[in-house]
Scaffold this active site. Sequence first.
Site, PDB file in Angstrom:
ATOM      1  N   TYR A   1       2.758  19.142  59.930  1.00 29.76           N
ATOM      2  CA  TYR A   1       1.860  19.621  58.872  1.00 29.76           C
ATOM      3  C   TYR A   1       1.957  21.147  58.888  1.00 29.76           C
ATOM      4  CZ  TYR A   1      -0.373  15.002  58.665  1.00 29.76           C
ATOM      5  OH  TYR A   1      -0.628  13.658  58.516  1.00 29.76           O
TER       6      TYR A   1
ATOM      7  N   HIS B   1       3.638   6.926  66.879  1.00 28.61           N
ATOM      8  CA  HIS B   1       3.592   8.389  66.962  1.00 28.61           C
ATOM      9  C   HIS B   1       2.440   8.779  67.869  1.00 28.61           C
ATOM     10  CE1 HIS B   1       6.178  10.089  63.496  1.00 28.61           C
ATOM     11  NE2 HIS B   1       6.702   8.966  63.965  1.00 28.61           N
TER      12      HIS B   1
ATOM     13  N   LYS C   1      -5.663   8.893  55.111  1.00 28.59           N
ATOM     14  CA  LYS C   1      -6.820   8.003  55.282  1.00 28.59           C
ATOM     15  C   LYS C   1      -6.985   6.997  54.150  1.00 28.59           C
ATOM     16  CE  LYS C   1      -7.894   9.523  59.188  1.00 28.59           C
ATOM     17  NZ  LYS C   1      -7.415   8.651  60.282  1.00 28.59           N
TER      18      LYS C   1
ATOM     19  N   PRO D   1      -4.428  13.074  50.433  1.00 28.08           N
ATOM     20  CA  PRO D   1      -3.571  12.372  51.417  1.00 28.08           C
ATOM     21  C   PRO D   1      -3.364  13.131  52.731  1.00 28.08           C
ATOM     22  CG  PRO D   1      -2.252  13.288  49.656  1.00 28.08           C
ATOM     23  CD  PRO D   1      -3.679  13.480  49.258  1.00 28.08           C
TER      24      PRO D   1
ATOM     25  N   TYR E   1      -7.902  11.511  63.400  1.00 28.72           N
ATOM     26  CA  TYR E   1      -6.578  11.188  62.860  1.00 28.72           C
ATOM     27  C   TYR E   1      -6.158   9.765  63.273  1.00 28.72           C
ATOM     28  CZ  TYR E   1      -1.862  11.982  61.106  1.00 28.72           C
ATOM     29  OH  TYR E   1      -0.696  11.888  60.368  1.00 28.72           O
TER      30      TYR E   1
HETATM   31  C1  PHB Z   1       3.660  10.019  54.222  1.00 29.63           C
HETATM   32  O1  PHB Z   1       4.522   9.735  55.077  1.00 29.63           O
HETATM   33  O2  PHB Z   1       3.784   9.704  53.002  1.00 29.63           O
HETATM   34  C2  PHB Z   1       2.406  10.741  54.662  1.00 29.63           C
HETATM   35  C3  PHB Z   1       2.182  10.916  56.028  1.00 29.63           C
HETATM   36  C4  PHB Z   1       1.030  11.577  56.442  1.00 29.63           C
HETATM   37  C5  PHB Z   1       0.142  12.062  55.493  1.00 29.63           C
HETATM   38  C6  PHB Z   1       0.377  11.876  54.126  1.00 29.63           C
HETATM   39  C7  PHB Z   1       1.516  11.211  53.710  1.00 29.63           C
HETATM   40  O3  PHB Z   1      -0.959  12.735  55.918  1.00 29.63           O
END
Ligand code: PHB
Length: 389
Positions: free
Chosen positions: A200, A72, A296, A292, A384
């Site tokens: 997000y 990504h 991280k 989450p 990130y």
């Molecule tokens: C997930 O795919 O479970 C996931 C991806 C990014 C995040 C948190 C969870 O920031």
Amino acid sequence: MRTQVVIIGGGPSGLLLAQLLHLQGIESVILERQTRAHVLARIRAGVLEQGMVGLLAQAGVDARLRSEGIPHHGTLISYDEEIFRIDFERLTGTSVMVYGQTEVTRDLYDARDAAGGRMVFSVENVVIHDADRDAPFVTYDDGHGGQRIDCDFIAGCDGFHGVSRATVPASVRREYEKVYPFGWLGVLSHTPPVNAELIYANSQRGFALCSMRSPTLSRYYIQCTASDRPEAWSDEAFWTELKRRIPAEQAESLVTGPSIEKSIAPLRSFVTEPMRWGRLFLCGDAAHIVPPTGAKGLNTAASDVHYLFEGLCRYYNDKDPEGIDRYSERALARVWKAERFSWWFSALMHRYPDQSPFDLRMQRAELEFLRSNEAAQKSMAENYVGLPY
Ligand code: PHB
Ligand code: APR
């Protein structure tokens, strides 16, 4: 029984450490409370920093990751109907890899099996003895009575609810904690992701995240109350709420389907210091927890493993204790930066019950600054994709 390193916990931290040590001829035994199937059934975030990808390659377990992982090069951030992209590749020259933690754990178990790694599952009553002396040992029950393993070192990779952190005397431990007033309701579905990259979303109704595990397996989250329960959410209610939190264009193209997993994760920031007590080293979730939001958790467990592995190699190969003596200091320096980013990104993207109208305008101004400012985007992107080890 005797070994060089007893590793408590057969999750990603313990498995990765054991595999790396093995390749250096350093013996270990993993003690895991659950069954292997139970560990593999856990659904966790699947965004890997390049540092973790490199460690998995160093451990010789990156073949499937390289064939099935999805690179990504950026992510989308939306607020109400606004949406913009953070271009990791342009801003940092690198990217992240989307590959489920379950698959990382499976690959590590396969490698441990292939190497004849010693792993004891379904252990009970693990107790760490004399960690502050030169001859520590661990006792446990394996269903055939009490067992004892004498060792040089103990790696506490047993997560937030393990025994290792509690073994460090309260008079020595310093704990820092922030409990968030909400949780994440997550759904896994055999549906194509709504977007090729993650989204997000900050909305008036709360946070949402559109993620994935593969081109046919999607992972979605919506912010929920801390007291919410998965069974209170039908699939239809979940999909309806998710669509109300992402921009209309993505909501219209969202493919819904039956949930194959539905769960709620509480959100917490937590750090314990120090991450070493005598011959006991805390690693991963045993020492720290992040919300989450910034993905991280696994990646910071990986950097702990990197520092501990390096330290143990210098001790055994060069009889040089400097690496293990500096483990806690080095690991915590990076842990706190991951805590900061996870806390900052959570504050940016979630709705908090006590936010005033001014707070909401500050949040929007922060989003608009991130959208419009190269330096702000570079800072976010560097955190990130993963700060250097
Ligand atoms: C997930 O795919 O479970 C996931 C991806 C990014 C995040 C948190 C969870 O920031
Ligand atoms: N004895 C033996 N094993 C234990 C004990 C105990 N007393 N307590 C816990 N364990 C095991 C758990 O069953 C689990 O399999 O330790 C393991 C810890 O694994 P994780 O909790 O996954 O922690 P870690 O390996 O540090 O990985 C961190 O996992 O939970 C996610 O979000 C977290 O992505 C992060 C990653």
